[in-house]
Design an enzyme around this catalytic site. Structure first.
Site, PDB file in Angstrom:
ATOM      1  N   CYS A 169      32.369  29.631  40.971  1.00  0.00           N
ATOM      2  CA  CYS A 169      31.726  28.870  39.899  1.00  0.00           C
ATOM      3  C   CYS A 169      31.727  27.373  40.228  1.00  0.00           C
ATOM      4  O   CYS A 169      31.046  26.959  41.154  1.00  0.00           O
ATOM      5  CB  CYS A 169      32.418  29.182  38.575  1.00  0.00           C
ATOM      6  SG  CYS A 169      31.461  28.682  37.145  1.00  0.00           S
ATOM      7  N   HIS A 186      32.758  35.292  38.318  1.00  0.00           N
ATOM      8  CA  HIS A 186      34.210  35.108  38.390  1.00  0.00           C
ATOM      9  C   HIS A 186      34.942  36.393  38.767  1.00  0.00           C
ATOM     10  O   HIS A 186      35.287  37.178  37.873  1.00  0.00           O
ATOM     11  CB  HIS A 186      34.724  34.634  37.028  1.00  0.00           C
ATOM     12  CG  HIS A 186      34.379  33.218  36.720  1.00  0.00           C
ATOM     13  ND1 HIS A 186      35.162  32.157  37.112  1.00  0.00           N
ATOM     14  CD2 HIS A 186      33.332  32.685  36.050  1.00  0.00           C
ATOM     15  CE1 HIS A 186      34.610  31.027  36.693  1.00  0.00           C
ATOM     16  NE2 HIS A 186      33.492  31.312  36.051  1.00  0.00           N
ATOM     17  N   GLU A 235      37.989  36.645  39.566  1.00  0.00           N
ATOM     18  CA  GLU A 235      39.361  36.615  39.019  1.00  0.00           C
ATOM     19  C   GLU A 235      39.394  37.019  37.543  1.00  0.00           C
ATOM     20  O   GLU A 235      40.448  37.322  37.014  1.00  0.00           O
ATOM     21  CB  GLU A 235      39.979  35.225  39.235  1.00  0.00           C
ATOM     22  CG  GLU A 235      39.600  34.149  38.224  1.00  0.00           C
ATOM     23  CD  GLU A 235      38.193  33.576  38.413  1.00  0.00           C
ATOM     24  OE1 GLU A 235      37.401  34.143  39.191  1.00  0.00           O
ATOM     25  OE2 GLU A 235      37.889  32.553  37.765  1.00  0.00           O
TER      26      GLU A 235
END
Lengths: 230, 86
Positions: A86, A203, A205
């Site tokens: 990002c 994302h 994560e």
């Protein structure tokens, strides 16, 4: 394998990355403040999401002059893995470590949603254990993720296998509706010419535990461990 | 002090989502005949006195390194002459 999570003023996904690497992946990880001149001997550099320097001027434009970015640059030049997520992708693009640039979303809206990505390239250590054409589900949360590059750059990226992820529907079709931010050629993630630097807007994560709605993001980090295994 | 202004806009041919939105809004307000709108940035710099040609070269460097992203933006520099000493 040791990970470093770079922290800028305004990073806000740094702790998510730290958590996933340490508690889900089970690898060693430390934070590296942006004023540091080295990555503390880490094998992998993670440039996390957020709003470094308030996204002033352009997203990532100011962060790229932080001292730690010299260390990231050296790390990348040695062929070691770097992933920008990002805002991290925006920073790496501004730094010239990745091709292209990220424009304001075509809708002008900040988009926070789950997306599907088609894995297009095994050239990066983050995707080498993921099959080509595999569809992964991850969230996006950005206002400036609309990938842009010139047509000749795009042709070069295609030829070199540098387009790593494309926005698609759950069946893997790159429909217009699936390209939420309006990116050139549906590009969600690209890698450097050498393949060791990866940037993506979604994302991973935030999609690394079942309770988070998807574990697909973890596969990028697992792929990295598999790539390093003898 | 010499007042210097830098204008940064998307390059021609790069879709400018903000410009498109403004164009649409103008059309919906009844302003017909607006064929294109481009929204950019306006940056004012206060520079210490110096030779204009050197200042321009310096500001061009600033634009290339930071103020504009050469992948998708163009820039234009206007340097107004220094005020005469009082």
């Amino acid at each position: 394998m040791r990970f470093a999570v770079v922290v800028f003023p305004g990073s806000n996904c740094d702790h998510d990355c730290y958590h996933v690497i340490k508690h889900v992946l089970g690898a060693a990880v430390s934070f590296v403040w942006h004023k540091e001149g080295d990555l503390g001997g880490a094998d992998v550099a993670i440039v996390p999401g957020g709003f470094s320097y308030g996204d002033y001027l352009r997203a990532g434009a100011i962060a790229r002059f932080s001292p730690v970015m010299e260390a990231v640059r050296r790390h990348a030049a040695r062929g070691r893995p770097v992933i920008g997520i990002c805002n991290g992708f925006q920073i790496l693009a501004e730094a010239g470590l990745l091709p292209g640039a990220l424009r304001r979303n075509a809708s002008l809206r900040f988009i926070c949603d789950d997306v599907w990505l088609r894995c297009e390239s095994q050239r990066t250590p983050f995707t080498q254990a993921i099959e080509a054409g595999q569809v992964l589900k991850m969230p996006i949360a950005h206002g400036e993720g609309n990938f842009f590059c010139k047509p000749d750059t795009l042709a070069e990226l295609e030829m070199n296998g540098q387009i790593v992820f494309r926005y698609c529907d759950p069946e893997g079709r790159t429909t217009r509706a699936a390209n939420l931010n309006g990116s050139t050629a549906h590009v969600a993630g690209v890698c450097s010419r050498e393949g060791n630097v990866l940037g993506l807007m979604p994302h991973p994560e935030r999609a690394s535990e079942r309770d988070m709605g998807s574990e697909d993001g973890l596969r990028l980090f697992q792929s990295l461990l598999a790539a390093a295994a003898p | 002090m010499a007042k210097t202004v830098v204008y940064v806009t998307y390059k021609r041919g790069v879709l400018d989502p903000q410009g498109e939105a403004v164009r649409g809004a103008l059309a919906s307000l009844g302003f017909q005949g607006v064929r294109g709108v481009r929204v950019g940035k306006y940056i004012e710099l206060d520079l210490a006195n110096g030779r204009p040609e050197e200042q321009r070269a310096e500001v061009e460097k600033m634009c290339r390194q930071l103020l504009a992203n050469p992948v998708l933006e163009d820039f234009r520099i206007e340097i107004s002459p220094s005020a005469p000493p009082e």
